[in-house]
Write a protein that holds these residues in place. Sequence first.
Motif, PDB file in Angstrom:
ATOM      1  N   PRO A   1     -34.714   1.639 -34.431  1.00 30.58           N
ATOM      2  CA  PRO A   1     -34.579   1.804 -32.985  1.00 30.58           C
ATOM      3  C   PRO A   1     -34.636   0.438 -32.305  1.00 30.58           C
ATOM      4  CG  PRO A   1     -36.855   2.229 -33.615  1.00 30.58           C
ATOM      5  CD  PRO A   1     -36.115   1.808 -34.870  1.00 30.58           C
ATOM      6  N   VAL A   2     -33.729   0.198 -31.377  1.00 31.68           N
ATOM      7  CA  VAL A   2     -33.723  -1.064 -30.634  1.00 31.68           C
ATOM      8  C   VAL A   2     -33.766  -0.742 -29.147  1.00 31.68           C
ATOM      9  CG1 VAL A   2     -32.559  -3.254 -30.204  1.00 31.68           C
ATOM     10  CG2 VAL A   2     -32.382  -2.168 -32.459  1.00 31.68           C
ATOM     11  N   LEU A   3     -34.747  -1.321 -28.456  1.00 32.47           N
ATOM     12  CA  LEU A   3     -34.899  -1.141 -27.012  1.00 32.47           C
ATOM     13  C   LEU A   3     -34.453  -2.417 -26.304  1.00 32.47           C
ATOM     14  CD1 LEU A   3     -38.393   0.621 -26.908  1.00 32.47           C
ATOM     15  CD2 LEU A   3     -36.109   1.655 -27.085  1.00 32.47           C
ATOM     16  N   PHE A   4     -33.795  -2.235 -25.146  1.00 37.51           N
ATOM     17  CA  PHE A   4     -33.242  -3.355 -24.397  1.00 37.51           C
ATOM     18  C   PHE A   4     -33.673  -3.295 -22.936  1.00 37.51           C
ATOM     19  CE2 PHE A   4     -30.175  -2.365 -27.730  1.00 37.51           C
ATOM     20  CZ  PHE A   4     -29.751  -3.593 -28.202  1.00 37.51           C
ATOM     21  N   CYS A   5     -33.787  -4.459 -22.319  1.00 39.99           N
ATOM     22  CA  CYS A   5     -33.910  -4.544 -20.865  1.00 39.99           C
ATOM     23  C   CYS A   5     -33.335  -5.876 -20.421  1.00 39.99           C
ATOM     24  CB  CYS A   5     -35.366  -4.394 -20.409  1.00 39.99           C
ATOM     25  SG  CYS A   5     -36.423  -5.811 -20.782  1.00 39.99           S
ATOM     26  N   ASP A   6     -33.047  -5.988 -19.118  1.00 37.72           N
ATOM     27  CA  ASP A   6     -32.607  -7.275 -18.601  1.00 37.72           C
ATOM     28  C   ASP A   6     -33.797  -7.997 -17.977  1.00 37.72           C
ATOM     29  OD1 ASP A   6     -32.864  -5.631 -16.356  1.00 37.72           O
ATOM     30  OD2 ASP A   6     -31.244  -6.605 -15.278  1.00 37.72           O
ATOM     31  N   GLU A   7     -33.662  -9.294 -17.777  1.00 39.40           N
ATOM     32  CA  GLU A   7     -34.764 -10.106 -17.261  1.00 39.40           C
ATOM     33  C   GLU A   7     -35.214  -9.669 -15.877  1.00 39.40           C
ATOM     34  OE1 GLU A   7     -33.304 -14.073 -17.320  1.00 39.40           O
ATOM     35  OE2 GLU A   7     -33.914 -14.454 -19.396  1.00 39.40           O
ATOM     36  N   ALA A   8     -34.308  -9.090 -15.106  1.00 35.29           N
ATOM     37  CA  ALA A   8     -34.632  -8.697 -13.739  1.00 35.29           C
ATOM     38  C   ALA A   8     -35.304  -7.329 -13.667  1.00 35.29           C
ATOM     39  CB  ALA A   8     -33.361  -8.696 -12.890  1.00 35.29           C
ATOM     40  N   GLY A   9     -35.314  -6.591 -14.762  1.00 33.21           N
ATOM     41  CA  GLY A   9     -35.918  -5.265 -14.743  1.00 33.21           C
ATOM     42  C   GLY A   9     -35.093  -4.246 -13.991  1.00 33.21           C
ATOM     43  N   THR A  10     -33.776  -4.354 -14.081  1.00 33.18           N
ATOM     44  CA  THR A  10     -32.897  -3.415 -13.388  1.00 33.18           C
ATOM     45  C   THR A  10     -32.138  -2.493 -14.337  1.00 33.18           C
ATOM     46  OG1 THR A  10     -30.990  -4.934 -13.386  1.00 33.18           O
ATOM     47  CG2 THR A  10     -32.548  -5.087 -11.545  1.00 33.18           C
ATOM     48  N   ARG A  11     -32.139  -2.822 -15.628  1.00 34.37           N
ATOM     49  CA  ARG A  11     -31.422  -2.031 -16.613  1.00 34.37           C
ATOM     50  C   ARG A  11     -32.244  -1.923 -17.884  1.00 34.37           C
ATOM     51  NH1 ARG A  11     -27.803  -2.460 -13.231  1.00 34.37           N
ATOM     52  NH2 ARG A  11     -25.581  -2.258 -13.205  1.00 34.37           N
ATOM     53  N   VAL A  12     -32.171  -0.742 -18.514  1.00 38.13           N
ATOM     54  CA  VAL A  12     -32.812  -0.533 -19.817  1.00 38.13           C
ATOM     55  C   VAL A  12     -31.855   0.251 -20.705  1.00 38.13           C
ATOM     56  CG1 VAL A  12     -35.195  -0.609 -18.959  1.00 38.13           C
ATOM     57  CG2 VAL A  12     -33.963   1.583 -19.027  1.00 38.13           C
ATOM     58  N   ALA A  13     -32.079   0.181 -22.010  1.00 37.18           N
ATOM     59  CA  ALA A  13     -31.244   0.919 -22.950  1.00 37.18           C
ATOM     60  C   ALA A  13     -32.005   1.108 -24.253  1.00 37.18           C
ATOM     61  CB  ALA A  13     -29.924   0.191 -23.209  1.00 37.18           C
ATOM     62  N   ALA A  14     -31.588   2.121 -25.012  1.00 31.41           N
ATOM     63  CA  ALA A  14     -32.159   2.387 -26.332  1.00 31.41           C
ATOM     64  C   ALA A  14     -31.026   2.709 -27.287  1.00 31.41           C
ATOM     65  CB  ALA A  14     -33.142   3.555 -26.275  1.00 31.41           C
ATOM     66  N   ALA A  15     -31.082   2.148 -28.497  1.00 31.06           N
ATOM     67  CA  ALA A  15     -30.033   2.365 -29.492  1.00 31.06           C
ATOM     68  C   ALA A  15     -30.639   2.788 -30.819  1.00 31.06           C
ATOM     69  CB  ALA A  15     -29.201   1.094 -29.679  1.00 31.06           C
ATOM     70  N   HIS A  16     -29.943   3.696 -31.494  1.00 28.18           N
ATOM     71  CA  HIS A  16     -30.288   4.152 -32.840  1.00 28.18           C
ATOM     72  C   HIS A  16     -29.356   3.434 -33.815  1.00 28.18           C
ATOM     73  CE1 HIS A  16     -28.963   7.098 -36.065  1.00 28.18           C
ATOM     74  NE2 HIS A  16     -30.220   6.897 -36.383  1.00 28.18           N
ATOM     75  N   ALA A  17     -29.934   2.612 -34.694  1.00 30.08           N
ATOM     76  CA  ALA A  17     -29.122   1.784 -35.579  1.00 30.08           C
ATOM     77  C   ALA A  17     -29.486   2.042 -37.031  1.00 30.08           C
ATOM     78  CB  ALA A  17     -29.287   0.308 -35.238  1.00 30.08           C
TER      79      ALA A  17
END
Length: 253
Positions: free
Chosen positions: A105-121
């Motif tokens: 599992p990989v979790l993502f966010c941007d530096e500004a805290g406006t976007r998040v995401a999660a990926a199954h790899a």
Amino acid sequence: MPCIEPDWPAPPRVRALSTTRAGGVSIGPYQGLNLGQHVGDDPAAVDANRALVRAHLGGAQLQWLQQVHGTAVVLAGNQFLPEADASWAATPDYACAVMTADCLPVLFCDEAGTRVAAAHAGWRGLCAGVLEATVASMDCAPERTLAWLGPAIGPRAFEVGPEVKAAFVAADNKLPLRVAGEAGSAACFVPSEGRQGAFMADLYALARHRLRVAGVQQLFGGDFCTFSDGARFFSYRRDGQTGRMASLIWLSD
């Protein structure tokens, strides 16, 4: 509910966690906090386990996925149980969630805290480009994106056939020019001592390689092994019939 919180410098409004098998009401091979409805567990037990998770979200709804080891990415909340392996969100309404039991599992966010995401790899999705597709869906500069690599099977436990190494090496040839110092996917495989012709694959190293080539340099996590830590994690390769953990990320108000 015992869980793992990412150790990364995410903005304060970014919330994230990975569940373990600890807690929950499932029994038998699913003992603990099994969140998978598709693995043969009692549906009532899974519902009770998912309710425990929802209690941590502060009102956000969970975006579950029908994971197929592909590269599709959806906007969280856009549809019910979409066939996809990643989701992203830009509001506090939905939490992105992926389930795993050895896959990465990989979790993502941007530096500004406006976007998040999660990926199954799993290895197939990773090789096909699910992480790159997730980064692209977030619509923010890769160099301003943070990624956390959650609990997955470790490099000393993930034995694969030569076709897996060949697939990643072939995929490398289709990637953009490598960043300075990148050795390529071949360096993420070492010959297995247990089976002639097989390799031990490092999912974490493969993911880091693909993310760096995609421009994501702020990488964290990647020091777990679901296979060897049976007290904390479900592992499909270790047990076959087993439960699923979830990795979640969402924005707080």
